[in-house]
Design a protein around this motif. Structure first.
Motif, PDB file in Angstrom:
ATOM      1  N   ASN A 176       2.905   6.067  -2.383  1.00 28.86           N
ATOM      2  CA  ASN A 176       4.057   6.943  -2.618  1.00 28.86           C
ATOM      3  C   ASN A 176       4.255   7.215  -4.106  1.00 28.86           C
ATOM      4  OD1 ASN A 176       4.600   7.191   0.100  1.00 28.86           O
ATOM      5  ND2 ASN A 176       6.108   5.554   0.121  1.00 28.86           N
ATOM      6  N   GLN A 177       4.076   6.195  -4.950  1.00 32.33           N
ATOM      7  CA  GLN A 177       4.252   6.395  -6.386  1.00 32.33           C
ATOM      8  C   GLN A 177       3.148   7.284  -6.947  1.00 32.33           C
ATOM      9  OE1 GLN A 177       6.990   5.302  -8.413  1.00 32.33           O
ATOM     10  NE2 GLN A 177       6.028   6.902  -9.627  1.00 32.33           N
ATOM     11  N   LEU A 178       1.907   7.111  -6.485  1.00 30.53           N
ATOM     12  CA  LEU A 178       0.808   7.981  -6.938  1.00 30.53           C
ATOM     13  C   LEU A 178       1.094   9.430  -6.562  1.00 30.53           C
ATOM     14  CD1 LEU A 178      -2.340   5.815  -6.151  1.00 30.53           C
ATOM     15  CD2 LEU A 178      -1.520   6.491  -8.416  1.00 30.53           C
ATOM     16  N   TYR A 212       0.836  -1.210   0.000  1.00 28.08           N
ATOM     17  CA  TYR A 212       0.000   0.000   0.000  1.00 28.08           C
ATOM     18  C   TYR A 212       0.869   1.258   0.000  1.00 28.08           C
ATOM     19  CZ  TYR A 212      -2.805   3.810   1.774  1.00 28.08           C
ATOM     20  OH  TYR A 212      -3.395   5.043   1.936  1.00 28.08           O
ATOM     21  N   ASN A 213       1.899   1.275   0.827  1.00 29.86           N
ATOM     22  CA  ASN A 213       2.775   2.450   0.906  1.00 29.86           C
ATOM     23  C   ASN A 213       3.516   2.692  -0.409  1.00 29.86           C
ATOM     24  OD1 ASN A 213       2.048   3.014   3.526  1.00 29.86           O
ATOM     25  ND2 ASN A 213       3.736   1.865   4.418  1.00 29.86           N
TER      26      ASN A 213
END
Length: 125
Positions: A49-51, A44-45
């Protein structure tokens, strides 16, 4: 029979409280840092983070509402077109991929990959 407890980080014999795990705060901190480094990052992280990174990059390069940018420029900054939140198809059949309110369309002009950047508009609902 006495059991000797050892520091979880440096293996020094512990003295003092029976529930003690580390010889000092530095060993405790180093141990916790090492544990976090060895564990794979939460899925999820990584996605979140990429989004966030993609949105920040698209926002930075789309000051005019509709802009064309070379793909290698955005990719060099860490942009990853595989991480999107939704898409929108225009009347011509082009599918724009979106990261929240910032969209992009990948296209090739003269053998150069580019992104056409747009911002979400109400008529796209």
């Amino acid at each position: 029979m006495r059991i000797h407890k050892m520091c979880l980080y440096c293996n020094t014999e512990l003295t003092g409280r029976t529930d003690k795990k580390f010889c000092d705060p530095q060993c405790k901190s180093a141990y916790q840092y090492q544990q976090r480094k060895e564990q794979p990052e939460n899925f999820y992280n990584r996605v979140d983070n990429q989004l966030k990174r993609n949105r920040k990059i698209l926002k930075e390069y789309n000051k005019g509402g509709k802009v064309t940018v070379r793909a290698k420029i955005l990719n060099a900054l860490g942009f990853n077109p595989k991480f999107i939140t939704h898409y929108w198809k225009n009347g011509k059949g082009d599918t724009y991929l979106f990261v929240y309110e910032y969209g992009f369309l990948k296209k090739k002009e003269h053998h150069i990959e580019k992104y056409v950047l747009i911002k979400w508009q109400e008529y796209m609902e």
